[in-house]
Design an enzyme around this catalytic site. Sequence first.
Site, PDB file in Angstrom:
ATOM      1  N   GLY A  69       0.829  -1.190   0.000  1.00  0.00           N
ATOM      2  CA  GLY A  69       0.000   0.000   0.000  1.00  0.00           C
ATOM      3  C   GLY A  69       0.864   1.241   0.000  1.00  0.00           C
ATOM      4  N   GLY A  71       1.863   5.188   1.193  1.00  0.00           N
ATOM      5  CA  GLY A  71       1.998   5.768   2.514  1.00  0.00           C
ATOM      6  C   GLY A  71       3.221   5.290   3.265  1.00  0.00           C
ATOM      7  N   HIS A  72       3.973   4.338   2.671  1.00  0.00           N
ATOM      8  CA  HIS A  72       5.182   3.815   3.307  1.00  0.00           C
ATOM      9  C   HIS A  72       6.446   4.263   2.565  1.00  0.00           C
ATOM     10  CE1 HIS A  72       2.693   1.383   5.871  1.00  0.00           C
ATOM     11  NE2 HIS A  72       2.135   0.783   4.838  1.00  0.00           N
ATOM     12  N   ASP A 129      -2.743  -7.909   1.164  1.00  0.00           N
ATOM     13  CA  ASP A 129      -1.635  -8.150   0.236  1.00  0.00           C
ATOM     14  C   ASP A 129      -1.550  -9.633  -0.140  1.00  0.00           C
ATOM     15  OD1 ASP A 129      -0.123  -5.458   0.178  1.00  0.00           O
ATOM     16  OD2 ASP A 129      -0.394  -5.826   2.306  1.00  0.00           O
ATOM     17  N   HIS A 240       0.676   0.709  10.561  1.00  0.00           N
ATOM     18  CA  HIS A 240      -0.566   1.401  10.216  1.00  0.00           C
ATOM     19  C   HIS A 240      -1.282   1.880  11.480  1.00  0.00           C
ATOM     20  CE1 HIS A 240       0.292  -1.762   7.216  1.00  0.00           C
ATOM     21  NE2 HIS A 240       0.093  -0.763   6.363  1.00  0.00           N
TER      22      HIS A 240
END
Length: 375
Positions: A69, A71-72, A129, A240
Amino acid sequence: MATETQTKLPPAKETFHFINDPTEAINDALIGLTHLKPSLSYNREYKTVYRNDLPTFVQDHVTTIGFAGGGHEPMFGGFVGHNYLSAYVSGNVFASPTAAQIFEAIKMCQPKGGKSMGTLIVCGNYTGDILNAGLAITRAQAAGYKVHFTPVGDDVAVGRKKGGKVGRRGLSGHLMALKSACALAQRGESLERVAEVMEYVAGNVGTIGVAFDRVALPNATITDLQTLPPATIELGMGAHGEPGLQQISPIPSPEALTSQMLDLILDVSDKDRAFIPFSASSHPTADNEVVMLLNSLGSTSDEVLARFAELANAELEKRGFKVRRLTLGPLVTSLKMSGFGITIWRLPPDAGETMSRAQALELWDERVDVVAWRQ
């Protein structure tokens, strides 16, 4: 007489992020990456960053795909390039890419009618995932593509009882394992050997994180989030904002916190979370050397990371370990979470395991040409 009532709208909430449009945040970031590194290209439809030389590289090399995802950042886009990943597939913020996206990346890495040595696919161990990768890989294998999939869970905060069949969360351990696996792929090794080393290193890596706050999503307004009390940190918080092991207040000294974090990684007597197979928690013999990574979760500076690296190195030496290599920086972030993680890789003995210590260090030292790796 009827009266007209007016509905008063609540005041708009601020956002926590410098972004143009939350729906375009991933595209903006990855397009920007190609400007920073012209040797990369970006497929906007499938949110995939890839090496420009991919069409020729695939003919004589195993290809490697990381997906996660968004945001990392910089994971994994910042690690695409020479001696590292062939491609990166991004989902939306904190959401897995779809099976269709992953399948398209596989096809890109193994063009029909051409020569291919296969593809290694890697992600962190998260349910979405795993499910989407499973769908994509089943479809790819049915179509004749050669694929090996390795999800990595390295978070020692999640013990065996809590993890159950799901296992540990993925943090930054896959970057360590990919460093070796991708170096072997660059050398022209087989998919079987690349995958073997990937899984071996991943099985000898552990990570523990700590943070002052949970993450706020860039969804135009602030979602109501649980926040930590003042003067409190959470040990083992997930990438998260998932709950950790414990909230600690007052905040311990950096020395005490470092020691507690290393206890969770190194203690072989803790049967619930002794995941790294060290021969001993203190003064091991043939496996007393490690590689260490200090990772910023988003807003922790290099200077702070360097201080914790210094403390961790001293604590490891006191326990009879030797840090052979060290890297630090914002490698796997959680937007701008205020925290950091320590990742330890147990280097192999000189002989008797999947790779020797000399081979492990040689692969670690291979020079890369990517945006985010620091050597």
